[in-house]
Design an enzyme around this catalytic site. Structure first.
Site, PDB file in Angstrom:
ATOM      1  N   GLU A   1      -5.672   0.540   3.701  1.00 23.10           N
ATOM      2  CA  GLU A   1      -4.842  -0.515   3.467  1.00 23.10           C
ATOM      3  C   GLU A   1      -3.814   0.115   2.423  1.00 23.10           C
ATOM      4  OE1 GLU A   1      -4.002  -5.272   2.023  1.00 23.10           O
ATOM      5  OE2 GLU A   1      -5.954  -4.339   1.519  1.00 23.10           O
TER       6      GLU A   1
ATOM      7  N   ARG B   1     -21.225   4.036   1.257  1.00 25.67           N
ATOM      8  CA  ARG B   1     -20.131   4.183   0.285  1.00 25.67           C
ATOM      9  C   ARG B   1     -20.287   5.475  -0.962  1.00 25.67           C
ATOM     10  NH1 ARG B   1     -17.197  -1.041  -2.211  1.00 25.67           N
ATOM     11  NH2 ARG B   1     -16.146   0.708  -2.852  1.00 25.67           N
TER      12      ARG B   1
ATOM     13  N   LYS C   1      -9.749  -1.725  -5.587  1.00 25.35           N
ATOM     14  CA  LYS C   1      -8.506  -1.380  -5.914  1.00 25.35           C
ATOM     15  C   LYS C   1      -7.762  -2.715  -6.566  1.00 25.35           C
ATOM     16  CE  LYS C   1      -7.327  -0.369  -1.423  1.00 25.35           C
ATOM     17  NZ  LYS C   1      -6.348  -0.225  -0.346  1.00 25.35           N
TER      18      LYS C   1
END
Length: 637
Positions: free
Chosen positions: A128, A350, A360
């Site tokens: 994103e 992850r 973020k």
């Protein structure tokens, strides 16, 4: 086929059989009366198209069956008349296998046996554009690139998931593309979820007409409580007609539309809460979309857009981190309910590090509050941050590939990360000398071996690698030493001046700090017998180069931040320190991004060279070399 079609034909031949079949037939028709795709000799279009087909297992099966006679004839002709292309393909295959072997030796298992891989593999990276890429994104991008390009000779596509205009910026979008290029990742295509807003709108209409989605104006807190406790929304049984009408109001951005969202009708009380009627469309009229402007007043949610666009774009294998595992049944529900082409999913763990957070939202908070210098601050876990700290692209790629696509979740220590980088830079980093500027000690040399004036000699920049080159080292009757070294000396003691020889300490003042002292050279002395080996710089023959030596610490004090933790409570108040120094003449020639080792101090990356300052930017200090300390794995932060 027109010239612009020929230039893009290679890119269209890398997917699965269903997506490439029409393109194969177009090429076959084009070749009816032609030996080459373009002109009368092997050109770039033929080369790229042949290589794309050669790397695609699905296409090769079609060609070998000779179903399309012109295409098969052309492929075989190129193979026989231009064997160099075949050799290049074999070399690439061998390199790919070697990478797999190397990764496996390092402990990573890449034998995933992806489903239907024989029909072609198309992966995607789906960030994103609401911030800069961090090292967690790097793992997702590199694994998608590895399986798309290296392991299966397919494609890896980049799609920017720009569905939230409140968070996204052109700046982030450009940075993502640049950072991928920096890591050596070359996507076969760049698309945006916003390219498919019309298609997603149609798919949502389809769900509503199937009575598989409904409009809901329940307030957020109540909706969260109902989902948590498995209770149905009072709006769940609205009619199809009513839902379509409200969806149109959402599109207009009317008062009624703004009060509603669209939810998929999956389940009310499924034990997997991700399956409890997720929101798939919501209104956002606060800011225009950075690509579509004010065309839309509502936008699709990630959970809806991801599977729908993956299938529509031709993605065959979606690699996602294990945080999405609970959403996999939801992903499959959209595929099945809308009768879309199937996409295979693979989850990997992850990349987590101690004393580090990758949210973020939280990283943006640090940037916006001025706690760090920006997204590329060397303390930030972003790609740009670790690069600015001194991580090389080769080491970054190698480290992540060695972690492999395992699902095992672990929190890693940064020491492993930086130790991998040291292996890359140690054999090639030039060696230089720096002394702390504060209380610099001037030394008068004596003895028969003392030069009468300034002598300059070429010396190797690296003790074990002559390819690094040479530098000029100056010798003179006066030199400088660090204050800390001078304080450690005892009168009559024999020490070693690194890169020159031994000397006896003849006069140490009893003052603090020590302003000066005297040494008597004994260059024939045995350096193995001395306890203290010190760095030095000539006081004559060249201008000392001013420098700043920066060191950095972790941003937070806790090994792992929990979701409920308040970030401010765990911020490290002291994360950067700087000491002024003077360096040898060679440091003045360095440029931004050069990596060096300062003797007895460690490795450093040049953040700014003497020639990198714009007029007026250097302030009262004047131009100087700014050096950032690079951790080496010995407690590296």
């Amino acid at each position: 086929m027109k010239n612009d079609e020929l230039q893009t034909v290679a890119a269209s031949l890398g997917g699965d059989f269903r997506s490439i079949e029409p393109h194969l037939r177009s090429v076959d028709k084009h070749l009816t009366l032609r030996t080459y795709l373009d002109g009368f000799a092997l050109g770039p279009n033929d080369t790229k198209a042949w290589q794309s087909l050669r790397a695609n297992k699905a296409a090769m099966g079609f060609i070998r069956k000779n179903t399309l006679a012109n295409l098969s004839r052309w492929f075989t002709y190129i193979e026989q008349v231009h064997p160099e292309l075949g050799e290049e393909a074999k070399a690439a295959d061998a390199a790919g296998k070697a990478k797999i072997v190397a990764a496996s030796k390092a402990g990573a298992n890449y034998n995933l046996a992806l489903q239907d891989a024989d029909k072609g593999v198309v992966t995607r990276f789906l960030p994103e554009p609401s911030g800069y890429l961090h090292i967690g994104h790097a793992k997702a991008a590199l694994l998608s690139d590895y399986f798309g390009h290296v392991a299966y000779k397919g494609q890896m596509r980049l799609r920017l998931d720009d569905t939230n205009p409140s968070k996204e910026k052109q700046e982030y979008q450009d940075a993502i593309v640049e950072d991928l290029a920096l890591m050596g990742i070359k996507p076969d295509s760049l698309t945006y979820t916003s390219d498919y807003f019309d298609y997603l709108y149609d798919m949502c209409i389809k769900l509503i007409k199937m009575d598989k989605a409904y409009a809901d104006d329940t307030d957020q807190e109540t909706m969260r409580d109902e989902r948590m406790h498995g209770r149905a929304s009072k709006r769940r049984e609205r009619t199809v007609e009513e839902n379509l009408r409200i969806f149109d109001e959402m599109k207009k951005g009317s008062e009624e539309g703004l009060a509603n969202c669209i939810r998929a009708k999956l389940s009310v009380d499924n034990p997997n809460k991700a399956m409890r009627d997720p929101v798939i469309y919501r209104c956002n009229v606060e800011q225009p979309h950075h690509r579509t402007g004010r065309k839309w007043n509502m936008y699709p949610m990630y959970d809806f857009a991801c599977p729908v666009v993956d299938s529509h774009e031709g993605v065959t294998h979606a690699l996602r981190s294990t945080e999405y595992t609970d959403r996999n049944p939801q992903y499959q529900w959209f595929i099945d309910t809308l009768s879309l082409r199937q996409v295979h999913m693979w989850d990997f763990s992850r990349l987590n590090f101690i004393k580090t957070f990758l949210s973020k939202r939280k990283l943006a908070k640090l940037v916006d509050s001025g706690k760090v210098w920006g997204w590329d601050d060397p303390r930030m876990p972003t790609i740009r941050g670790v690069r600015r700290r001194g991580m090389t692209v080769a080491a970054l790629r190698d480290f992540i590939i060695k972690q492999g696509p395992s699902r095992n979740i672990v929190s890693m220590d940064w020491t492993t990360f930086w130790a991998a980088n040291k292996k890359e830079i140690d054999p090639i980093a030039p060696r230089h000398t720096a002394l702390l500027k504060k209380d610099l000690v001037k030394v008068d040399l004596s003895g028969s071996e003392t030069p009468s004036g300034v002598v300059a000699e070429d010396r190797p920049k690296h003790p074990k690698n002559p390819d690094v080159g040479t530098k000029q080292v100056y010798f003179s009757p006066q030199i400088y030493l660090d204050q800390a070294d001078a304080k450690s000396f005892k009168s009559g003691e024999e020490i070693t001046l690194m890169g020159w020889g031994n000397a006896f300490v003849r006069d140490v003042p009893a003052t603090d700090p020590i302003p000066s002292l005297k040494l008597e050279l004994n260059l024939k002395g045995d350096f193995k017998s001395t306890e203290k080996k010190v760095t030095w710089l000539s006081a004559q023959g060249f201008d000392l180069v001013p420098a700043e030596l920066w060191e950095f610490d972790y941003l937070i004090t806790k090994d792992k931040l929990e979701e409920e933790d308040n970030l401010e409570d765990f911020l490290n108040p002291n994360t950067a320190s700087m000491e002024e120094a003077v360096c040898d003449a060679g440091v003045g020639k360095l440029k931004k991004d050069d990596i060096i080792q300062l003797e007895r101090r460690g490795f450093f990356r040049v953040d700014k060279g003497l020639g990198d300052w714009a007029e007026g930017d250097a302030g009262e200090k004047g131009p100087r070399v700014v050096l950032f300390g690079i951790p080496t794995g010995k407690g590296g932060k």
